[in-house]
Design an enzyme around this catalytic site. Structure first.
Site, PDB file in Angstrom:
ATOM      1  CB  ILE A  27      54.552  -6.639   1.625  1.00 50.85           C
ATOM      2  CG1 ILE A  27      53.734  -5.429   2.104  1.00 50.85           C
ATOM      3  CG2 ILE A  27      54.781  -7.602   2.788  1.00 50.85           C
ATOM      4  CD1 ILE A  27      52.306  -5.776   2.489  1.00 50.85           C
ATOM      5  CG  ASP A  46      57.019 -11.339  -8.476  1.00 48.91           C
ATOM      6  OD1 ASP A  46      56.350 -11.173  -9.516  1.00 48.91           O
ATOM      7  OD2 ASP A  46      56.860 -10.657  -7.452  1.00 48.91           O
ATOM      8  CB  SER A 145      44.040  -7.482   3.607  1.00 49.87           C
ATOM      9  OG  SER A 145      43.560  -6.155   3.638  1.00 49.87           O
ATOM     10  CE1 TYR A 159      43.878  -7.118  -1.711  1.00 46.93           C
ATOM     11  CE2 TYR A 159      42.891  -5.999   0.164  1.00 46.93           C
ATOM     12  CZ  TYR A 159      43.996  -6.521  -0.474  1.00 46.93           C
ATOM     13  OH  TYR A 159      45.226  -6.451   0.131  1.00 46.93           O
ATOM     14  CE  LYS A 163      45.368  -9.986   0.065  1.00 48.90           C
ATOM     15  NZ  LYS A 163      46.675 -10.692  -0.018  1.00 48.90           N
ATOM     16  CB  VAL A 191      51.436  -1.314   2.850  1.00 47.88           C
ATOM     17  CG1 VAL A 191      52.958  -1.320   2.936  1.00 47.88           C
ATOM     18  CG2 VAL A 191      50.836  -2.168   3.961  1.00 47.88           C
ATOM     19  CE1 TYR A 206      43.011   2.610   7.461  1.00 49.35           C
ATOM     20  CE2 TYR A 206      45.272   1.865   7.597  1.00 49.35           C
ATOM     21  CZ  TYR A 206      44.032   1.824   6.989  1.00 49.35           C
ATOM     22  OH  TYR A 206      43.826   0.992   5.924  1.00 49.35           O
TER      23      TYR A 206
END
Length: 246
Positions: A27, A46, A145, A159, A163, A191, A206
């Site tokens: 992303i 990064d 997320s 996680y 998030k 993703v 989904y």
């Protein structure tokens, strides 16, 4: 600022100077590439050396930094400020994911996920806010997320906690920094990135029946960074193919 290019196409980020963390892949990379195409000067931050390749390809500025190290983050943002002579926007896209039950996940791994996803987002934001305040209108977009909105999958406790923290950090920052700095969160579902390898089958749950492309998430980030969303702050935008309601 919007301005048409030579082909008459309006570019929505002309003149904006924007930091994108996690720009080496996924992303973050898609966002850096889209923002450059929309007229922004992008600082690609990064710890992965591949960010330099991305920056070179889009005419941006590469900066190597560990977002979990406060001193390293301060050094990096000062370098960007000196190079770009200002910062107008920030996209916190750096993140990691690991799965494991609450009983089996090592505490060290739990802490690492929180450290990168939540504390790293906080540290970069903390370092950038004084620079963003120098402008009349700045933006921060944090990548959270769908797990931060609706944690309904087993073995994602760390996680989801990280998030969920990003979602509420974004809302709290929106209240604290408005009206000068707008702060929003984008909440993707699955993703097609290296981080999602092996999890694509879950997209059958989904409404859209597929995983997202990174550029689809980048388009939502563009909306929240551009003047198109000038009256939006404190939002947690689900870009998850219907996961949140399906």
């Amino acid at each position: 600022m919007t301005e048409p290019n030579s082909a008459g196409v309006v570019r929505r980020l002309t003149g904006r100077r924007i930091i994108v963390t996690g720009a080496a892949s996924g992303i973050g990379r898609a966002t850096a590439e889209l923002f450059a195409a929309e007229g922004a000067v992008v600082a690609c931050l990064d710890r992965d050396a591949a960010a330099a390749e991305v920056a070179n390809a889009i005419g941006g500025y590469p900066v190597a930094a560990d977002i979990t190290d406060e001193g390293d983050v301060a050094r990096a943002t000062n370098l960007i400020q000196d190079r770009l002579k200002g910062i107008d926007g920030l996209v916190n896209a750096a993140g990691i994911m690991a799965t494991g039950s609450v009983e089996d996940m090592p505490v060290a791994l739990w802490r690492k996920i929180i450290d990168v996803n939540l504390i790293g987002t906080y540290l970069v934001t903390k370092s950038c806010v004084p620079l963003l305040r120098r402008n009349e209108s700045s933006t921060i977009v944090n990548i959270a997320s769908a797990q931060g909105l609706l944690p309904n999958v087993a073995d994602h406790t760390a996680y989801a906690a990280s998030k969920g923290g990003v979602v509420n950090l974004s809302r709290a920052l929106a209240a604290e920094l408005s009206p000068q700095i707008r702060v929003n969160a984008v909440c993707p579902g699955m993703v097609d990135t290296p981080m999602a390898v092996g999890n694509g089958g879950k997209a059958a749950n989904y409404a859209m029946k597929r995983v997202a492309r990174p550029d689809e998430i980048a388009s939502a980030i563009l909306f929240l960074t551009s003047e198109d969303s000038s009256y939006v702050t404190g939002a947690a935008l689900a870009v998850d193919g219907g996961r949140s309601f399906h």
